[in-house]
Design a protein around this motif. Structure first.
Motif, short mmCIF file in Angstrom:
data_model
loop_
_atom_site.label_atom_id
_atom_site.label_comp_id
_atom_site.label_asym_id
_atom_site.label_seq_id
_atom_site.Cartn_x
_atom_site.Cartn_y
_atom_site.Cartn_z
N PRO A 23 -10.33 5.52 1.85
CA PRO A 23 -8.92 5.65 2.28
C PRO A 23 -8.54 4.59 3.33
CG PRO A 23 -9.98 7.79 2.23
CD PRO A 23 -11.06 6.79 2.01
N PHE A 24 -9.47 4.28 4.22
CA PHE A 24 -9.19 3.27 5.24
C PHE A 24 -8.91 1.91 4.62
CE2 PHE A 24 -11.22 -0.32 7.48
CZ PHE A 24 -10.31 -0.47 8.51
N LEU A 25 -9.74 1.51 3.65
CA LEU A 25 -9.54 0.21 3.02
C LEU A 25 -8.20 0.12 2.31
CD1 LEU A 25 -13.14 -0.49 1.66
CD2 LEU A 25 -12.04 -1.50 3.68
N ARG A 26 -7.78 1.23 1.69
CA ARG A 26 -6.48 1.23 1.02
C ARG A 26 -5.35 1.10 2.04
NH1 ARG A 26 -8.85 5.40 -2.17
NH2 ARG A 26 -7.77 6.98 -0.92
N ILE A 27 -5.45 1.83 3.14
CA ILE A 27 -4.41 1.77 4.17
C ILE A 27 -4.39 0.40 4.83
CG2 ILE A 27 -3.75 2.70 6.43
CD1 ILE A 27 -4.92 5.40 5.46
N TRP A 28 -5.56 -0.16 5.06
CA TRP A 28 -5.65 -1.49 5.67
C TRP A 28 -4.98 -2.53 4.77
CZ3 TRP A 28 -8.69 -5.55 3.57
CH2 TRP A 28 -8.69 -6.71 4.34
N ALA A 29 -5.27 -2.48 3.48
CA ALA A 29 -4.67 -3.45 2.54
C ALA A 29 -3.16 -3.26 2.44
CB ALA A 29 -5.32 -3.30 1.16
N LYS A 30 -2.71 -2.03 2.44
CA LYS A 30 -1.28 -1.74 2.34
C LYS A 30 -0.53 -2.31 3.54
CE LYS A 30 1.90 2.16 2.75
NZ LYS A 30 2.00 3.64 2.90
N ASN A 31 -1.07 -2.10 4.75
CA ASN A 31 -0.38 -2.56 5.95
C ASN A 31 -0.52 -4.06 6.17
OD1 ASN A 31 0.81 -0.14 7.42
ND2 ASN A 31 -1.25 0.60 6.97
N ALA A 32 -1.46 -4.69 5.48
CA ALA A 32 -1.56 -6.15 5.55
C ALA A 32 -0.29 -6.79 5.02
CB ALA A 32 -2.78 -6.64 4.78
N VAL A 33 0.34 -6.14 4.04
CA VAL A 33 1.59 -6.65 3.47
C VAL A 33 2.76 -6.37 4.41
CG1 VAL A 33 3.15 -6.51 1.50
CG2 VAL A 33 0.68 -6.31 1.15
N LYS A 34 2.73 -5.23 5.08
CA LYS A 34 3.85 -4.84 5.94
C LYS A 34 3.80 -5.53 7.30
CE LYS A 34 5.07 -0.56 6.13
NZ LYS A 34 5.03 0.91 6.32
N TYR A 35 2.59 -5.78 7.82
CA TYR A 35 2.45 -6.35 9.16
C TYR A 35 1.52 -7.57 9.15
CZ TYR A 35 4.24 -1.69 10.27
OH TYR A 35 4.99 -0.53 10.32
N PRO A 36 1.84 -8.59 8.38
CA PRO A 36 0.94 -9.75 8.29
C PRO A 36 0.78 -10.49 9.62
CG PRO A 36 3.07 -10.23 7.27
CD PRO A 36 3.06 -8.77 7.57
N GLU A 37 1.84 -10.50 10.43
CA GLU A 37 1.74 -11.21 11.70
C GLU A 37 0.74 -10.55 12.64
OE1 GLU A 37 4.57 -12.65 15.43
OE2 GLU A 37 5.48 -11.76 13.64
N THR A 38 0.74 -9.21 12.65
CA THR A 38 -0.22 -8.48 13.48
C THR A 38 -1.64 -8.75 13.03
OG1 THR A 38 1.39 -6.73 13.94
CG2 THR A 38 -0.94 -6.19 14.23
#
Length: 584
Positions: free
Chosen positions: A413-428
Motif C-alpha cells: 500500500p505504501f508503494l502505491r501511495i508513494w507513486a500516486k503522490n509523485a504525480v501530485k507533488y513532484p516538486e516535493t
C-alpha cells in the motif's frame, strides 16, 4: 588467466584520418554539460531558498561552459597520456639527479615478481605517513555497532543479537580482529592488526590492477599515472585503511572488476578456463557478501558483459557468477544460515530509503491535504514523528533500523501511495531527493560542504556510550585530527582545487567525461567494444551512488570509495592504441 599480449604503446601522433573522424559535433557534450549545470544550480537554489531567476540562468550558463571546458581539458590530458613516453639518449644525458632517482625507483610493471615486490614496497612507503597517523585504526560508526553485536551487547540495531543490517561477513571479520586484540591484551592491538592487514591487501590489489593495465595495451603514461594516483592521492590510503565495511569491499570489487575487464577484453574466451571462471564466481560471491548492494552490482555487470562476449556459450557461463551470488544472498543466507545462527535478517527499509525520505517531507508539507487512509499508511511505515524529525541530509531518522511485521504489511500500500503522490507533488519529491543526493552533483558552497575530507576525526575522538561499551580504542589527539580536517576542507574550497576535491567530480563529472569520450571513440571507430566494456565497473557503481541515503555527510565519503579505485581504469582505456583495439 591467460598471458596477455605485450604492451603496445600509443603512437605519438594520430593520422589525419583519425583526427577527422574524431571531429564529431559537440551537441552531446553541450547537452551533458547543460544537464549537470542545471542540476548543480537547482541544488544551490534549494539550499538558498529560491529567488534570483536571472542570476540562476547566468549561473547555469557559466556552469555549462565550465563543464564543457573541463571535458576539453580532459581530452587534452588523455591525449598526453596516450603519447609515447620514450626518451632519447641525449635526454638521459641531460636528466637531473631527481629524474634519475625516479627512474631507479619506478617499477617495471611488465617485469617479473621482483618488480612486483618493488612496486608494493614503493606504494607502502608512500602510504606509511597515513598509516602512522591512523594507528591503531580509523573506526567508523557502523563498525562500532558491529563490534557490539560481536560482543552480544545492546546496540542501536539489536538487543545484542547479530543482524544482517550490516553484512554478516564484515561483522565476522571485525569481530575476529577485535577478539585477537583482546587475547593479546587490548582490542586496540586487534584494530592495529586489522589496519595493517587491510592496508597490505589494498596495496597488493592496486599493484595487481596496474600490472593488468600495463599488460593490456594501454599507454605507459596511463598505467604509471594510475600507479602514482594510488600511491599519492591521500584519500586512497586514508579510506582503504579504515575499519569499515566499504574498505573490505573495495579490494574485492577491484579484483572482480579486473576479471570483468579480462572477460570483455577476450570477448569471453577466458571463460573457457575453469580456473578463471571459478575465480570470477568466488569474487562475485565475496563482493555480494561484503556490501548490501554487491549482489546487484554483480548481476548488472554480468548482464552488460553478455553484450560484448562472443558466442552463446560464454553468455551462459556468465550466468554462473550472477546465479551463485543470488543463491547465496537470497536463499542460503536467509533460509539456512540466519535461522541456524539466530541472525536477524536485515530490513527492506534500506532499499526504499528514498521513497521513505520523500514521504516524510510529503507529510511535513502536505499532510493536511492527504486522505486519512493514506496518512495512516505513511505514518505506519515511517519512524515515529518522521515528519517532525525529517532531516534533509540523511534518511536515518525516517527509515530507522528495524523492519517490523507492520511495516511488511504496509509495504505494498505504501508503494502505491508513494507513486500516486509523485504525480501530485513532484516538486516535493524532487526537493527531498536532490537535497539528499546533492553531494554527487552540486558544487561545494557556503551552506553545504561537499568536498572530500580526511575523516580522521570521525568517531575516533568523539566517544559516545556505544564507543565506550564496545571497548574500541579512542584517541585524544582531537586538535591534530581537527586541524587536518580543517586544512583539507580549506584546501578543497580554493578555486583551483575545488573541482578535484569535490565529491561530485569523482561520482558524476569524471564518469560522464569518460563515458562521453568513450562514445566518441566508438563512433569514430578508434576503440572496440571489448575495451569500451572496461567502463562496466563504473557503470555498475554509479546507479547505487544515486540511491544512497546521504551524500554530504561523512558517511557519504565511504560510499564513493569504489569510484576512487576505478577512476584510473576509464582514463587508461582511452589510451588503447586504435590498431590494437580493432584487432580484438
Amino acid at each position: 588467466m591467460k598471458r596477455m599480449p605485450a604492451v603496445v604503446e600509443s603512437p605519438t601522433v594520430r593520422t589525419s584520418t583519425a583526427q577527422r573522424k574524431l571531429r564529431l559535433p559537440r551537441f552531446g557534450l553541450f547537452c551533458c554539460s547543460l544537464v549537470l549545470a542545471a542540476l548543480a544550480e537547482y541544488c544551490a537554489y534549494l539550499n538558498e531558498g529560491g529567488g534570483g531567476n536571472v542570476r540562476r540562468v547566468l549561473h547555469i550558463i557559466a556552469l555549462t561552459v565550465f563543464f564543457m571546458v573541463m571535458t576539453l581539458i580532459f581530452e587534452r590530458f588523455i591525449d598526453w597520456l596516450g603519447r609515447d613516453s620514450k626518451r632519447t639518449e641525449s635526454d638521459h644525458d641531460r636528466s637531473t639527479i631527481l629524474s634519475g632517482f625516479l627512474r631507479r625507483i619506478t617499477p617495471d610493471f611488465a617485469g617479473d615478481r621482483r618488480q612486483t615486490l618493488k612496486a608494493i614496497a614503493v606504494m607502502a612507503v608512500c602510504w606509511l605517513p597515513y598509516y602512522m597517523l591512523a594507528l591503531p585504526g580509523e573506526i567508523w560508526y557502523d563498525t562500532v555497532q558491529q563490534v557490539m553485536m560481536w560482543k552480544g551487547l545492546p546496540n542501536p540495531i539489536t538487543s545484542g543479537a547479530w543482524s544482517d543490517h550490516h553484512p554478516v561477513l564484515d561483522t565476522l571479520i571485525f569481530g575476529v580482529f577485535y577478539q585477537l586484540g583482546a587475547w593479546l591484551g587490548h582490542p586496540a592491538v586487534g584494530v592495529a592488526l586489522y589496519t595493517t592487514c587491510i592496508a597490505i591487501a589494498a596495496i597488493v590489489v592496486f599493484v595487481y590492477t596496474v600490472r593488468y593495465l600495463a599488460k593490456s595495451a594501454v599507454s605507459k603514461r596511463a598505467y604509471l599515472g594510475a600507479y602514482l594516483f594510488f600511491c599519492l592521492f591521500p584519500f586512497i590510503p586514508i579510506f582503504s585503511m579504515a575499519m569499515v565495511k566499504d574498505a573490505v569491499f573495495l579490494p574485492l570489487f577491484m579484483l572482480f572488476s579486473i576479471q570483468c575487464m579480462e572477460v570483455a577484453r577476450t570477448k569471453g574466451a577466458c571463460l573457457k578456463n575453469r580456473q578463471t571462471l571459478t575465480v570470477l564466481i568466488v569474487l562475485a560471491i565475496l563482493v555480494s557478501l561484503t556490501k548490501k548492494t554487491g549482489v546487484y552490482s554483480v548481476v548488472l555487470a554480468c548482464i552488460l558483459l553478455a553484450f560484448v562476449v562472443a558466442g552463446n556459450q560464454a553468455r551462459v557461463k556468465l550466468l554462473a557468477p550472477a546465479a551463485a551470488s543470488g543463491l547465496v544472498i537470497f536463499v542460503l543466507l536467509p533460509l539456512a544460515l540466519f535461522p541456524a545462527c539466530h541472525i536477524i535478517p536485515g530490513g527492506k527499509q534500506e532499499m526504499i530509503a528514498i521513497p521513505l525520505q520523500q514521504s516524510a517531507l510529503l507529510l511535513r508539507e502536505h499532510g493536511d491535504e492527504l486522505p486519512k487512509a493514506e496518512k495512516d499508511v505513511l505514518t505506519g511505515i515511517l519512524e515515529p514523528d518522521a515528519a517532525e524529525n525529517y532531516e534533509w541530509w540523511a534518511v536515518d531518522k525516517v527509515k530507522g533500523t528495524h523492519w517490523t511485521e507492520q511495516r511488511a504489511r504496509l509495504l505494498h500500500p505504501f508503494l502505491r501511495i508513494w507513486a500516486k503522490n509523485a504525480v501530485k507533488y513532484p516538486e516535493t519529491y524532487a526537493r527531498a531527493y536532490f537535497l539528499l543526493e546533492q553531494g554527487w552533483v552540486a558544487l561545494p558552497n557556503a551552506i553545504v560542504n561537499e568536498n572530500l575530507q580526511s575523516n580522521y576525526l570521525y568517531m575516533r575522538t568523539a566517544p559516545s556510550g556505544n564507543v565506550v561499551a564496545s571497548g574500541l580504542p579512542q584517541s585524544k589527539r582531537t586538535r591534530l585530527y581537527d586541524g587536518i580536517d580543517e586544512f583539507v576542507i580549506g584546501l578543497g574550497n580554493q578555486f583551483f582545487m575545488q573541482p578535484w576535491l569535490s565529491r561530485a567530480f569523482w561520482v558524476t563529472w569524471l564518469p560522464v567525461m569518460q563515458l562521453y569520450e568513450t562514445i566518441r571513440k566508438l563512433r569514430a571507430k578508434e576503440l572496440s567494444w571489448a575495451y569500451a566494456a572496461w567502463l562496466i565497473p563504473m557503470l555498475v557503481s554509479v546507479p547505487f551512488m544515486w540511491i544512497s541515503g546521504c551524500s554530504v555527510s561523512p558517511e557519504g565519503l565511504r560510499y564513493l570509495m569504489p569510484m576512487l579505485g576505478i577512476a584510473p581504469i576509464g582514463c587508461a582505456l582511452l589510451t588503447v592504441d586504435a590498431n590494437h583495439s580493432s584487432e580484438r
